[in-house]
Design a protein around this motif. Sequence first.
Motif, PDB file in Angstrom:
ATOM      1  N   SER A   1       0.976  -1.251   0.045  1.00 43.81           N
ATOM      2  CA  SER A   1      -0.073  -0.055   0.249  1.00 43.81           C
ATOM      3  C   SER A   1       0.947   1.354  -0.113  1.00 43.81           C
ATOM      4  O   SER A   1       1.809   1.280   0.821  1.00 43.81           O
ATOM      5  N   LEU A   2       0.638   2.326  -0.839  1.00 42.43           N
ATOM      6  CA  LEU A   2       1.066   3.515  -0.828  1.00 42.43           C
ATOM      7  C   LEU A   2       0.288   4.553   0.048  1.00 42.43           C
ATOM      8  O   LEU A   2      -0.791   4.575  -0.111  1.00 42.43           O
ATOM      9  N   LEU A   3       1.218   5.141   0.927  1.00 40.76           N
ATOM     10  CA  LEU A   3       0.539   6.137   1.913  1.00 40.76           C
ATOM     11  C   LEU A   3       0.176   7.349   1.231  1.00 40.76           C
ATOM     12  O   LEU A   3       0.520   7.845   0.105  1.00 40.76           O
ATOM     13  N   ASN A   4      -1.116   8.253   1.630  1.00 40.93           N
ATOM     14  CA  ASN A   4      -1.335   9.302   1.047  1.00 40.93           C
ATOM     15  C   ASN A   4      -0.161  10.498   1.001  1.00 40.93           C
ATOM     16  O   ASN A   4       0.406  10.616   2.045  1.00 40.93           O
ATOM     17  N   THR A   5      -0.045  10.943  -0.147  1.00 44.24           N
ATOM     18  CA  THR A   5       0.985  12.009  -0.458  1.00 44.24           C
ATOM     19  C   THR A   5       2.456  11.139  -0.558  1.00 44.24           C
ATOM     20  O   THR A   5       3.413  12.237  -0.255  1.00 44.24           O
ATOM     21  N   SER A   6       2.530   9.961  -0.322  1.00 45.52           N
ATOM     22  CA  SER A   6       3.838   9.167  -0.260  1.00 45.52           C
ATOM     23  C   SER A   6       4.672   9.604  -1.735  1.00 45.52           C
ATOM     24  O   SER A   6       3.861   9.806  -2.841  1.00 45.52           O
ATOM     25  N   VAL A   7       5.828   9.396  -1.545  1.00 43.75           N
ATOM     26  CA  VAL A   7       6.852   9.670  -2.845  1.00 43.75           C
ATOM     27  C   VAL A   7       7.684   8.681  -2.917  1.00 43.75           C
ATOM     28  O   VAL A   7       8.438   8.169  -1.888  1.00 43.75           O
ATOM     29  N   SER A   8       7.758   7.713  -4.245  1.00 40.23           N
ATOM     30  CA  SER A   8       8.464   6.933  -4.573  1.00 40.23           C
ATOM     31  C   SER A   8       9.203   7.149  -5.420  1.00 40.23           C
ATOM     32  O   SER A   8       8.875   7.774  -6.474  1.00 40.23           O
ATOM     33  N   SER A   9      10.580   6.881  -5.431  1.00 36.40           N
ATOM     34  CA  SER A   9      11.625   7.117  -6.591  1.00 36.40           C
ATOM     35  C   SER A   9      12.353   5.938  -6.980  1.00 36.40           C
ATOM     36  O   SER A   9      12.873   5.054  -6.279  1.00 36.40           O
ATOM     37  N   LEU A  10      12.185   5.786  -8.544  1.00 31.38           N
ATOM     38  CA  LEU A  10      12.927   4.686  -9.217  1.00 31.38           C
ATOM     39  C   LEU A  10      13.577   5.241 -10.569  1.00 31.38           C
ATOM     40  O   LEU A  10      13.248   6.453 -10.836  1.00 31.38           O
ATOM     41  N   LYS A  11      14.869   4.570 -10.592  1.00 31.99           N
ATOM     42  CA  LYS A  11      15.766   4.775 -11.815  1.00 31.99           C
ATOM     43  C   LYS A  11      15.173   4.004 -12.912  1.00 31.99           C
ATOM     44  O   LYS A  11      15.557   2.694 -12.433  1.00 31.99           O
ATOM     45  N   ILE A  12      15.005   4.272 -13.931  1.00 32.28           N
ATOM     46  CA  ILE A  12      14.284   3.404 -15.100  1.00 32.28           C
ATOM     47  C   ILE A  12      15.292   3.561 -16.369  1.00 32.28           C
ATOM     48  O   ILE A  12      15.241   4.376 -16.943  1.00 32.28           O
ATOM     49  N   ALA A  13      15.592   2.230 -16.783  1.00 32.07           N
ATOM     50  CA  ALA A  13      16.384   2.025 -18.196  1.00 32.07           C
ATOM     51  C   ALA A  13      15.820   0.633 -18.572  1.00 32.07           C
ATOM     52  O   ALA A  13      15.005  -0.118 -17.953  1.00 32.07           O
ATOM     53  N   ARG A  14      15.912   0.620 -19.980  1.00 32.82           N
ATOM     54  CA  ARG A  14      15.267  -0.550 -20.773  1.00 32.82           C
ATOM     55  C   ARG A  14      15.494  -1.975 -19.908  1.00 32.82           C
ATOM     56  O   ARG A  14      14.868  -2.657 -20.205  1.00 32.82           O
ATOM     57  N   ASN A  15      16.940  -1.895 -19.427  1.00 31.97           N
ATOM     58  CA  ASN A  15      17.460  -3.099 -19.032  1.00 31.97           C
ATOM     59  C   ASN A  15      17.730  -3.366 -17.534  1.00 31.97           C
ATOM     60  O   ASN A  15      18.017  -4.169 -17.162  1.00 31.97           O
ATOM     61  N   ALA A  16      17.160  -2.074 -16.768  1.00 27.73           N
ATOM     62  CA  ALA A  16      17.495  -2.239 -15.503  1.00 27.73           C
ATOM     63  C   ALA A  16      16.458  -1.244 -14.673  1.00 27.73           C
ATOM     64  O   ALA A  16      16.143  -0.083 -15.188  1.00 27.73           O
ATOM     65  N   VAL A  17      15.871  -1.441 -13.572  1.00 30.67           N
ATOM     66  CA  VAL A  17      15.149  -0.753 -13.133  1.00 30.67           C
ATOM     67  C   VAL A  17      15.950  -0.573 -11.355  1.00 30.67           C
ATOM     68  O   VAL A  17      15.875  -1.662 -10.868  1.00 30.67           O
ATOM     69  N   THR A  18      16.239   0.348 -10.995  1.00 36.70           N
ATOM     70  CA  THR A  18      16.628   0.551  -9.617  1.00 36.70           C
ATOM     71  C   THR A  18      15.694   1.257  -8.688  1.00 36.70           C
ATOM     72  O   THR A  18      15.083   2.488  -8.927  1.00 36.70           O
ATOM     73  N   VAL A  19      15.311   0.671  -7.719  1.00 31.90           N
ATOM     74  CA  VAL A  19      14.391   1.441  -6.648  1.00 31.90           C
ATOM     75  C   VAL A  19      15.141   2.106  -5.641  1.00 31.90           C
ATOM     76  O   VAL A  19      15.972   1.577  -4.893  1.00 31.90           O
ATOM     77  N   GLU A  20      14.971   3.349  -5.446  1.00 32.90           N
ATOM     78  CA  GLU A  20      15.807   4.337  -4.646  1.00 32.90           C
ATOM     79  C   GLU A  20      15.007   4.311  -3.123  1.00 32.90           C
ATOM     80  O   GLU A  20      15.852   4.113  -2.279  1.00 32.90           O
ATOM     81  N   TYR A  21      13.955   4.482  -3.269  1.00 25.68           N
ATOM     82  CA  TYR A  21      12.909   4.465  -1.902  1.00 25.68           C
ATOM     83  C   TYR A  21      11.287   4.240  -2.513  1.00 25.68           C
ATOM     84  O   TYR A  21      11.188   4.678  -3.502  1.00 25.68           O
ATOM     85  N   LEU A  22      10.682   3.993  -1.513  1.00 23.12           N
ATOM     86  CA  LEU A  22       9.134   3.749  -1.343  1.00 23.12           C
ATOM     87  C   LEU A  22       8.629   4.460  -0.410  1.00 23.12           C
ATOM     88  O   LEU A  22       8.960   4.203   0.663  1.00 23.12           O
TER      89      LEU A  22
END
Length: 326
Positions: free
Chosen positions: A254-275
């Motif tokens: 579940s995502l909290l109200n007004t929560s911010v999540s950051s991902l770095k996206i490339a075609r061959n890789a996805v990096t989760v910075e924070y959720l």
Amino acid sequence: MVRVLFIRHGMTKSNLRAIRAVIQVAKGNVRMEDVMEYEEELMKDEDESEWSGDTMLSDIGEMEAESLGLYWEEVLRKKLEASADMWFFVSPMQRCLQTIDPLMKRLGGLSNGTVHFNIFESPGLCHKKDQEFVKGTIQPLLEKGEVDRARKLQSSHEFRPCGLSQAEILKQFPWVKAFAGFPGDGQPWYTGSNGLQGYQSKEATDARVQKFVQFLYKLSEELPETDTCVFVSHGDFLALAIGQLMGTSKLRFSLLNTSVSSLKIARNAVTVEYLNRVDHLDFARRMKLYESMGLRQGAKRRVDIGKLMSGYKFHDTLYGKFLSKL
């Protein structure tokens, strides 16, 4: 690889009604199967947008949005002033436009927004009169097993458009400079010309999420690595998208109200910075989360309200399953 920020909208009137309903369930005053009727009673004096599902921010949600704007202006302004581009994409549902409004006003002309119809919440919108048609005509047929007749009536029914038009959005949110997938005739965005009539099936939602994920990969290939894309959307929709990006459809969170999540996206890789970061909310408000989970010392957690709230899913209802078979 481009950075993508996912922001969920603030607490809505609908969120508060759901909380009040499950509290009554926890107390034994309302049965789980009667939750919808209880929420409708709470909603009886609300306007058409609330009935259709285009709910607005509650007083709490407005405070969350202000806190989000105050905090993230400081985070983002220097990046924007350094000529790094930032792209804001916002769901056309009112709660998302209201949530990002304080931040966009604070940033002034440093960045503009695009309203993108594809990132709305599941299962979409449905006019109050069309809901009455479903409850009074389709639902009884399904309960009697008359699926073929229900299918014919559903297919021939003309569902009413819902949601804001371009002009209505521009009047309230002048920082919006572009629209993606909107009808150009002044019609509300949730309309037949967009292939949207009444509630959307699970399969249609999944296809929409997949299309969104492909859009993210496309942006990662076209934009410089210094750019940031911000998507202001909804809990269920963003959770499904993050699950696809992480390579699992079984991921549930579940995502909290007004929560911010950051991902770095490339075609061959996805990096989760924070959720699920809510640094912008005050300490006492953040402590409410741990108190509700029974983690905060002295908390008396007897009933998992979050679990109760997730107990009702539209696509698991008789009508939701019927839509999947159309």
